[in-house]
Enzyme design. Structure first.
Site, mmCIF file in Angstrom:
data_model
loop_
_atom_site.group_PDB
_atom_site.id
_atom_site.type_symbol
_atom_site.label_atom_id
_atom_site.label_comp_id
_atom_site.label_asym_id
_atom_site.label_seq_id
_atom_site.Cartn_x
_atom_site.Cartn_y
_atom_site.Cartn_z
ATOM 1 C CG ASP A 118 -1.716 1.229 1.376
ATOM 2 O OD1 ASP A 118 -2.373 1.607 0.398
ATOM 3 O OD2 ASP A 118 -1.690 1.842 2.468
ATOM 4 C CG ASP A 177 -4.400 -0.903 3.212
ATOM 5 O OD1 ASP A 177 -4.949 -0.584 2.142
ATOM 6 O OD2 ASP A 177 -3.482 -0.253 3.728
#
Length: 748
Positions: free
Chosen positions: A437, A640
């Site tokens: 990410d 996430d």
């Protein structure tokens, strides 16, 4: 069985000494109605049972373990995992001392027995008197130091679940019975006028060697848990509470939430809390592995067991007992060490049939030697069959995987990497693609001022100071970044009047008699400020993935501030290290393509997927998996979470305090990506160690049992005595544990 209706219970199991014991307990639990799964860990002495409480109760699970000859206890109600680990450390230390005492006693008896033989012969004692003396010594050793072998071994046979104790009990018991019969009725075994051989000293030495091996094994086991034990030892025993203007010292376990504690320089912080007064630097290396002390001021969070380095702090307790970060880490490590790696199933399947197979081989060996031996067939048949029983060692197979898991999880914790179980530890070694990410993982996760431009001759500091004077009244993240930057540079923020803002455009206020306008180019035009001189700078900043913020003072453009989420200092190096391991590295972000491309270029990444929502991240991971990749997702553990759960291995980048990240398989205790590299390297090294351990455990038995049975006798005339067989058996277990301990100092 629906997982919704199941519960998980950890039982403490006693009496297990080898992989066969582990397999017996596991099989007994899995056979119970209502049990969805059961896994038993020889190293920790724990059985984790997933069961349906509407079908089976915990007491019945305890009874199931007891019916196959082992002890079991329901979990006690400790205040925290720290207390539970302290209790286990004391029990392990006591077990080690007991084994050492027994081994020394048996060893002394063996030396005495061997020393008596030449002395008695010189004193012209008859063989019968010598044999009766050795009979008495060996009987005492068997009834004292060796008692556990016989009580557990024959009980396991009675329950038709033979284990390592059964092999030792049958082998030494048979040697003792044979010797006793030869002593009582020597005529049964007389061959050519010679007195029959007896094996009393062999019985004593075998017991001594097996006990010595178990003592060394127990000591090595304690070393495998040293990281966990060291963590527990960090918990301060006392705390200094500020009360009614004074101070008093109390035990740490009596601290309650809301208490204000005084922590002097050089002392450990007793519990988790928030600084209410004072300034200092705190060493958090026990938590994150990072050696640099972290500055602390009022409002900052401090963690129990970290070290206050420089100034005195007053800390308000916010989490105590089982809620503390240290207790959570200890609980995670205990859970991980009690879990099983999938590779363990191979050893379990072999162990389940190992002891019965060895007993069958020993019986066949006895019969074969009776049939083929030309001289003293009974003696040779007996010696060979006892050697088979003694040399066989399921212990090494049972220790091969869990010892490596224990050492690796401890080593990981020291590096700020928390594996949540043996499965995640093993799976990380299979990863082929690492998905990162962007925000909060590759980057710092919060906007920061990274660039500032002013027209020639203008005062850049004055521009920044005036902009911050307006933005201090705003709640926008870009405003916060500008204010923080100005304060970190030591510039003063001035009072502002008439503040107003328009969402998505900017803000304005009057500072020191001049109107200050902060925002985008359109906002400045609306406030009659021409942004044209700064448009070229703004285009450059945008191309670099930075957000341009225009500043106008008194109707003229004063400058352009570039705000961005900067790359973490170690991200580029971590990406290079991951690539050096042969891994494909992908950046996944919801940010714009321009910003993503700029960050990717800075981090050294070529594979970028931008402008994806959380559902899109999950879809991208599924696409990679469908293409055959084993995917590790690295994210901040909040937005996430779906992607972390979808990945084969979810790695959550923590803040050093958030250790219970449910969606992740691995938690990183510090914010940089070096922990990802360490996790991958440690997993690969651990898997190599597990495979080495299993290989040598299997090969040892594959080679040792035939040699003990006499496979080399026809060609080399070589037969193993039962004493040599016991020495080899003890060595096999210790060698496996020692090999696992190498992970503590392995270069990663």
């Amino acid at each position: 069985m629906s997982a919704v209706h199941t519960k998980t219970l950890d039982l403490t199991v006693t009496g297990m000494t080898c992989a066969a014991c582990q397999a017996n307990v596991q099989r007994a639990l899995r056979r119970q109605p209502g049990v969805a799964d059961a896994s038993v860990n020889l190293m920790t002495g724990q059985a984790r049972v997933v069961f349906d409480p509407s079908v089976v109760q915990p007491d019945q699970l305890v009874a199931a373990v007891e019916t196959v000859g082992y002890g079991a206890e329901l979990p006690s109600r400790e205040t925290s995992a720290v207390a539970a680990q302290e209790l286990r450390d004391r029990e392990q230390a006591a077990e080690f001392r007991r084994l050492v005492r027994q081994a020394l006693a048996a060893g002394a008896a063996g030396v005495l027995a061997m020393a008596l033989m030449p002395l008695m012969e010189r004193a012209h004692w008859t063989h019968q008197w010598l044999n009766w003396t050795l009979f008495a010594i060996s009987a005492v050793v068997m009834a004292s130091a060796g008692r556990g072998f016989y009580s557990r071994g024959f009980r396991a046979l009675w329950h038709r679940t033979p284990d390592m104790n059964s092999l030792v009990a049958v082998g030494t018991g048979a040697a003792f019975v044979y010797s006793a019969v030869a002593t009582t009725w020597p005529g049964l075994f007389v061959s050519g006028g010679l007195e029959p051989d007896v094996y009393y000293e062999a019985v004593i030495v075998i017991i001594a060697l097996v006990l010595a091996g178990r003592a060394m094994e127990a000591r090595a086991r304690r070393h495998t848990a040293s990281a966990l034990r060291q963590l527990v030892a960090l918990q301060p025993t006392t705390a200094r509470v500020v009360h009614d203007g004074g101070e008093r010292e109390i035990p740490t376990d009596q601290v309650r939430r809301g208490d204000v504690l005084l922590v002097r320089p050089g002392e450990r912080v007793p519990v988790d809390g928030e600084v209410v007064d004072g300034a200092s630097a705190v060493d958090e290396s026990m938590l994150t592995g990072e050696s640099m002390p972290v500055p602390k001021r009022p409002g900052d969070r401090v963690i129990g067991a970290t070290i206050n380095r420089t100034g005195a702090l007053r800390v308000r307790a916010t989490a105590v007992g089982p809620d503390s970060v240290l207790a959570q880490i200890v609980r995670l490590m205990r859970d991980a060490q009690a879990s099983r790696a999938p590779i363990q199933e191979l050893a379990d399947r072999v162990s389940a049939v190992f002891v019965p197979a060895v007993m069958l081989i020993a019986a066949l060996t006895f019969i074969l030697w009776l049939l083929i031996s030309g001289t003293s067939p009974l003696v040779q048949a007996f010696a060979a069959s006892v050697s088979v029983l003694i040399i066989a060692c399921p212990c090494a197979m049972g220790l091969a995987v869990p010892t490596a898991v224990m050492v690796a999880t401890g080593r990981g914790a020291a590096l700020g990497v928390l594996f949540k179980g043996g499965e995640s530890l093993q799976r990380a070694g299979d990863v082929t693609t690492v998905v990162l990410d962007k925000t909060g993982t590759l980057t710092e996760g919060r906007p920061a001022v990274v660039d500032a431009w002013s027209p020639p001759g203008a005062d850049s500091d004055a521009m920044l100071r005036r902009a911050a004077s307006v933005e201090v009244l705003s709640e926008h993240p870009l405003a916060e970044a500008i204010v923080r930057h100005v304060r970190e540079r030591g510039l003063a923020v001035e009072p502002a009047d008439g503040f107003s803002a328009e969402p998505g455009r900017g803000a304005r206020a009057v500072v020191a008699g001049s109107e200050v306008v902060v925002g985008n180019a359109g906002w400045l035009r609306a406030r009659h400020v021409d942004p044209t001189p700064g448009l070229g700078v703004a285009d450059r900043l945008a191309a670099e993935g930075k957000t341009p913020v225009f500043v106008g003072i008194g109707g003229a453009l004063a400058g352009v501030i570039g705000v961005a989420d900067p790359l973490r200092p170690g991200s580029r190096h971590a990406v290079q290290q991951l690539r050096s391991l042969g891994l494909e590295v992908v950046m996944l972000t919801g940010d714009t393509r321009e910003t993503a491309a700029a960050i990717a270029a800075e981090a050294g990444l070529t594979h970028v997927v931008a402008e994806v929502l959380p559902a899109g991240k999950v879809a991208e991971i599924r696409r990679l998996q469908a293409a055959g990749a084993v995917v590790a997702m690295v994210g901040d553990g909040i937005n996430d979470a779906p992607a972390l759960a979808q990945a084969d291995v979810g790695i959550a980048v923590g803040s050093g305090t958030d250790v219970a990240l449910d969606a992740a398989d691995i938690a990183l205790m510090r914010g940089d990506l070096s922990g990802v590299v360490a996790a991958m390297r440690l997993s690969r090294r651990t898997m190599r160690t597990m495979k080495q351990n299993l290989f040598w455990a299997f090969v040892y038995n594959v080679i040792g049992i035939p040699i003990a049975a006499g496979a080399l006798y026809p060609s080399l005339g070589l037969l193993l005595s039962p004493v040599v067989a016991s020495l080899a058996m003890a060595f096999s277990s210790v060698s496996v544990v020692t090999n696992s301990l190498r992970l503590r100092t392995a270069e990663l």
